[in-house]
Design a protein around this motif. Structure first.
Motif, PDB file in Angstrom:
ATOM      1  N   ARG A 145       0.804  -1.099  -0.029  1.00  0.00           N
ATOM      2  CA  ARG A 145       0.217  -0.080  -0.082  1.00  0.00           C
ATOM      3  C   ARG A 145       0.990   1.381  -0.089  1.00  0.00           C
ATOM      4  NH1 ARG A 145      -3.591  -0.301   5.644  1.00  0.00           N
ATOM      5  NH2 ARG A 145      -4.823   1.096   3.911  1.00  0.00           N
ATOM      6  N   GLN A 146       2.197   1.078   0.158  1.00  0.00           N
ATOM      7  CA  GLN A 146       3.001   2.409   0.387  1.00  0.00           C
ATOM      8  C   GLN A 146       3.359   3.002  -1.091  1.00  0.00           C
ATOM      9  OE1 GLN A 146       3.893   3.555   3.154  1.00  0.00           O
ATOM     10  NE2 GLN A 146       2.972   2.022   4.189  1.00  0.00           N
ATOM     11  N   SER A 147       3.393   2.202  -2.240  1.00  0.00           N
ATOM     12  CA  SER A 147       3.536   2.890  -3.535  1.00  0.00           C
ATOM     13  C   SER A 147       3.204   1.852  -4.431  1.00  0.00           C
ATOM     14  CB  SER A 147       5.261   3.125  -3.345  1.00  0.00           C
ATOM     15  OG  SER A 147       6.030   2.008  -3.583  1.00  0.00           O
ATOM     16  N   ARG A 148       3.544   2.385  -5.571  1.00  0.00           N
ATOM     17  CA  ARG A 148       3.196   1.404  -7.021  1.00  0.00           C
ATOM     18  C   ARG A 148       4.393   0.774  -7.455  1.00  0.00           C
ATOM     19  NH1 ARG A 148      -1.341   4.620 -10.805  1.00  0.00           N
ATOM     20  NH2 ARG A 148      -2.510   5.699  -9.052  1.00  0.00           N
ATOM     21  N   THR A 149       5.511   0.821  -6.979  1.00  0.00           N
ATOM     22  CA  THR A 149       6.923   0.393  -7.275  1.00  0.00           C
ATOM     23  C   THR A 149       7.410  -0.482  -6.331  1.00  0.00           C
ATOM     24  OG1 THR A 149       7.882   2.460  -6.478  1.00  0.00           O
ATOM     25  CG2 THR A 149       7.206   2.674  -8.719  1.00  0.00           C
ATOM     26  N   ASN A 150       7.047  -0.472  -5.085  1.00  0.00           N
ATOM     27  CA  ASN A 150       7.632  -1.544  -4.268  1.00  0.00           C
ATOM     28  C   ASN A 150       7.637  -3.060  -4.464  1.00  0.00           C
ATOM     29  OD1 ASN A 150       5.450  -2.820  -2.695  1.00  0.00           O
ATOM     30  ND2 ASN A 150       4.938  -0.920  -2.494  1.00  0.00           N
ATOM     31  N   PRO A 151       8.524  -3.857  -3.975  1.00  0.00           N
ATOM     32  CA  PRO A 151       8.498  -5.168  -4.507  1.00  0.00           C
ATOM     33  C   PRO A 151       7.139  -6.010  -4.394  1.00  0.00           C
ATOM     34  CG  PRO A 151      10.471  -4.570  -3.144  1.00  0.00           C
ATOM     35  CD  PRO A 151       9.502  -3.465  -3.154  1.00  0.00           C
ATOM     36  N   LYS A 152       6.326  -5.571  -3.439  1.00  0.00           N
ATOM     37  CA  LYS A 152       5.071  -6.319  -3.266  1.00  0.00           C
ATOM     38  C   LYS A 152       3.796  -5.332  -3.956  1.00  0.00           C
ATOM     39  CE  LYS A 152       6.497  -9.725  -1.081  1.00  0.00           C
ATOM     40  NZ  LYS A 152       7.815  -9.591  -1.014  1.00  0.00           N
ATOM     41  N   ALA A 153       4.085  -4.533  -4.693  1.00  0.00           N
ATOM     42  CA  ALA A 153       3.270  -3.459  -5.318  1.00  0.00           C
ATOM     43  C   ALA A 153       2.021  -4.260  -5.861  1.00  0.00           C
ATOM     44  CB  ALA A 153       3.674  -2.368  -6.223  1.00  0.00           C
ATOM     45  N   ASP A 154       2.544  -5.230  -6.718  1.00  0.00           N
ATOM     46  CA  ASP A 154       1.445  -5.928  -7.429  1.00  0.00           C
ATOM     47  C   ASP A 154       1.007  -7.338  -7.100  1.00  0.00           C
ATOM     48  OD1 ASP A 154      -0.244  -6.248  -9.714  1.00  0.00           O
ATOM     49  OD2 ASP A 154       1.512  -7.500 -10.823  1.00  0.00           O
ATOM     50  N   TRP A 155       1.134  -7.552  -5.458  1.00  0.00           N
ATOM     51  CA  TRP A 155       0.685  -8.613  -4.901  1.00  0.00           C
ATOM     52  C   TRP A 155      -0.761  -8.666  -4.311  1.00  0.00           C
ATOM     53  CZ3 TRP A 155       3.776 -12.639  -2.195  1.00  0.00           C
ATOM     54  CH2 TRP A 155       5.006 -13.031  -2.834  1.00  0.00           C
ATOM     55  N   TYR A 156      -1.352  -7.597  -4.458  1.00  0.00           N
ATOM     56  CA  TYR A 156      -2.988  -7.338  -4.170  1.00  0.00           C
ATOM     57  C   TYR A 156      -3.624  -6.538  -5.421  1.00  0.00           C
ATOM     58  CZ  TYR A 156      -1.600  -8.481   0.436  1.00  0.00           C
ATOM     59  OH  TYR A 156      -1.003  -9.058   1.524  1.00  0.00           O
ATOM     60  N   VAL A 157      -4.756  -6.599  -5.357  1.00  0.00           N
ATOM     61  CA  VAL A 157      -5.714  -6.184  -6.583  1.00  0.00           C
ATOM     62  C   VAL A 157      -5.893  -4.402  -6.361  1.00  0.00           C
ATOM     63  CG1 VAL A 157      -7.644  -6.402  -7.818  1.00  0.00           C
ATOM     64  CG2 VAL A 157      -6.784  -8.195  -6.780  1.00  0.00           C
ATOM     65  N   TRP A 158      -5.162  -4.022  -7.134  1.00  0.00           N
ATOM     66  CA  TRP A 158      -5.366  -2.516  -7.104  1.00  0.00           C
ATOM     67  C   TRP A 158      -5.893  -1.773  -8.592  1.00  0.00           C
ATOM     68  CZ3 TRP A 158      -3.941   0.175  -2.507  1.00  0.00           C
ATOM     69  CH2 TRP A 158      -3.278  -0.667  -1.718  1.00  0.00           C
ATOM     70  N   ALA A 159      -6.451  -0.734  -8.378  1.00  0.00           N
ATOM     71  CA  ALA A 159      -6.921  -0.097  -9.694  1.00  0.00           C
ATOM     72  C   ALA A 159      -7.250   1.420  -9.456  1.00  0.00           C
ATOM     73  CB  ALA A 159      -8.461  -0.834  -9.897  1.00  0.00           C
ATOM     74  N   ASP A 160      -6.976   1.936 -10.507  1.00  0.00           N
ATOM     75  CA  ASP A 160      -6.942   3.390 -10.496  1.00  0.00           C
ATOM     76  C   ASP A 160      -8.602   3.991 -10.567  1.00  0.00           C
ATOM     77  OD1 ASP A 160      -4.280   3.975 -11.007  1.00  0.00           O
ATOM     78  OD2 ASP A 160      -4.754   3.841 -13.305  1.00  0.00           O
ATOM     79  N   PRO A 161      -8.991   4.965  -9.826  1.00  0.00           N
ATOM     80  CA  PRO A 161     -10.483   5.427  -9.855  1.00  0.00           C
ATOM     81  C   PRO A 161     -10.982   5.782 -11.157  1.00  0.00           C
ATOM     82  CG  PRO A 161      -8.920   7.347  -8.958  1.00  0.00           C
ATOM     83  CD  PRO A 161      -7.982   5.963  -9.261  1.00  0.00           C
TER      84      PRO A 161
END
Length: 546
Positions: free
Chosen positions: A115-131
């Motif tokens: 949740r800290q940033s879009r570039t950290n090693p775990k950035a894509d481990w959860y389901v994120w989406a733009d508004p």
């Protein structure tokens, strides 16, 4: 057969918070389970299933995991778990543990990093989406527990994250292969520790539609108020995705690295539960699965026959696991109370029916005592489902109240604490284990009798099912062409003309003559029968036969 011990097995579900407290904090623990294992073994079951015991903030009573490879201090330690495994195995019990793979706690280190940033090693481990351009969530998906949308805003990333359940339970991104590999290694950790299998929570929720398309409105017309916004949608894109199937094959391949282990999947779907059970257990996927079809309010011969026939018609080589109660639904003795002659007769019939079904079986703690749903006031609730949806939905606390061991002890012998995490009330105390141990006609003794019958009768454990052509409310089927199982699923007497019934193996409320069978309300009969057994129904009887 040793490798496939799970086929036809009976699994006893333990809800650890409510089984036995040994340290006086009002919450059950692993040492308490060890203390009560001889009782479980005495029932004649094959295995135990433990609901989550992992480190958790307990927003959803352990189904929000913050450490997948450790025990929450509420329940004990890894050493306590090792002791439990050893003692269960000594008593001849297999051990199955819950695995919550679809989502983690929002306090899990991976999510805190993601949740800290879009570039950290775990950035894509959860389901994120733009508004959307107006700031609204990316689609219309609804959450099950929180009474609203399934997206939560994260200012640090300027994105939403997806949660099928509480906002404290963010969903893993299974489209990321690293997530899959990590979760598979979690299973290996516990397999190496000696567990015999896993109950996979919400196994059809793993993948989401990568295009994030809107769910359509539910096509099933409902009468009356809708308790949850979630139920107003048909979850076409938020779960049940085709990518689930290859991942289940990966799960199976991990289990195949070990001898005699098993996977049970929970199918959370109110539209195609039985069909998904069949698909998810066909081929090299799950060993077995259960859905909520048998955990519903439906109670009729047609209902039970339809779901059993549908499963075995759809499954190439799959295997079901049937249950009437668990920690997520109202106890069946309360749920089906309108369909019974009396509470005790209904409890006995449910035992006979469940333990005669083709497949494996799950019993929920207290089911063997005929326990009913506990009536709780709002201020006594802990379950977020009940807290958020009261009074339309009172939640799941009513089926999770502590196990009642001793009728005249504090909290029914569950704990000597001043307060237990959920209360024990008079109707539950009246069905305590100690009172039923003292009675030869108790529901507990009925369960032991039926469990022994299932264990000793290969037809009941492994035989194929052939339904006989009976009409409501009579359900009749043969197991392996030789064992007749017959039930009156109503509060009215039924009379049948019969031939070919031989040795009676179990009878409750059944009066068998030379050519006539009278069935009391909620009567059950299990008997040896000829291949050409004949059953012909007579007009329904208004009252007790002379």
């Amino acid at each position: 057969m040793k490798e496939e011990w799970w086929r036809g097995s009976v699994i006893y579900q333990i809800y650890p918070r409510s089984f036995q407290d040994t340290n006086g904090d009002g919450i059950g623990d692993l040492k308490g389970i060890v203390q009560r294992l001889p009782y479980v073994a005495s029932l004649g079951v094959d295995a135990i299933w433990l609901s989550p015991i992992f480190t958790s903030p307990m927003a959803d009573m352990g189904y929000d995991v913050s450490n997948y490879t450790d025990i929450d201090p509420l329940f004990g330690s890894l050493a306590d778990f090792d002791t439990l495994i050893a003692e269960a195995h000594r008593l001849g019990l297999k051990v199955i543990i819950d695995q919550v793979l679809s989502h983690s706690s929002n306090q899990h280190p991976f999510f805190l990093e993601s949740r800290q940033s879009r570039t950290n090693p775990k950035a894509d481990w959860y389901v994120w989406a733009d508004p959307n351009h107006d700031g609204t969530p990316p689609n219309n998906w609804q959450a099950i527990f929180n009474g609203g949308g399934a997206w939560e805003w994260e200012p640090r990333r300027q994105q939403y994250y997806f949660h099928n359940f509480l906002k404290e339970q963010p969903d893993f991104n299974f489209h990321n292969p690293e997530v899959q590999d990590w979760l598979l290694n979690v299973l290996r950790f516990w397999l190496d520790r000696g567990v015999d299998g896993f109950r996979l929570d919400t196994v059809n929720f793993y993948f989401h539609d990568a295009k994030l398309r809107d769910n359509p409105a539910d096509y099933v017309k409902r009468e009356g108020p809708v308790g949850r916004l979630y139920d107003m949608q048909y979850p076409l894109f938020s779960k049940n995705q085709p990518e689930n199937l290859p991942f289940l094959e990966k799960l199976r391949s991990v289990l195949d690295e070990y001898q005699g282990r098993t996977l049970i999947g929970e199918i959370g779907d109110h539209h195609h539960g039985t069909e998904l059970m069949a698909a998810y257990t066909s081929g090299r996927r799950l060993h077995m699965a259960y859905s909520f079809d048998m955990l519903s309010e439906e109670f009729s011969a047609g209902h039970f026959r339809n779901h059993i026939e549908t499963f075995f018609r759809e499954a190439r080589d799959g295997w079901p696991c049937w249950a009437f109660s668990n920690h997520d639904v109202q106890r069946h003795c309360s749920r089906w109370s309108d369909h019974g002659g009396d509470e005790v007769a209904l409890a006995r019939q449910a035992a006979a029916l469940l333990l005669s079904l083709e497949g494996s079986v799950c019993l929920y703690q207290g089911e063997e005592l005929g326990q009913t749903e506990t009536e709780l006031a709002y201020e006594e609730l802990t379950d977020p489902q009940g807290l958020n949806y009261w009074p339309a939905d009172k939640g799941r606390d009513g089926c999770r109240t502590p196990m009642v061991w001793t009728h005249d002890a504090t909290h029914g012998g569950f704990s000597d604490a001043e307060t237990s995490w959920l209360p024990v009330k008079a109707p539950q105390l009246a069905k305590s284990a100690d009172l039923q141990e003292q009675s030869n006609s108790s529901i507990l003794k009925t369960y032991r009798q039926l469990l022994k019958l299932r264990h000793d009768n290969p037809a009941l454990k492994h035989g194929q099912t052939r339904f006989l052509d009976t009409e409501e409310p009579v359900l009749a089927f043969l197991r392996d062409g030789q064992t007749l199982c017959l039930f009156n699923l109503s509060a009215q007497w039924q009379e049948l003309q019969v031939s070919g019934i031989q040795d009676v193996l179990f009878s409750e409320g059944a009066d068998l003559g030379a050519t006539r069978l009278r069935l009391a309300p909620n009567a059950s009969l299990i008997a040896q029968a000829a291949q050409d057994v004949s059953i012909k129904q007579q007009p329904a009887m208004a009252g007790q036969p002379v």
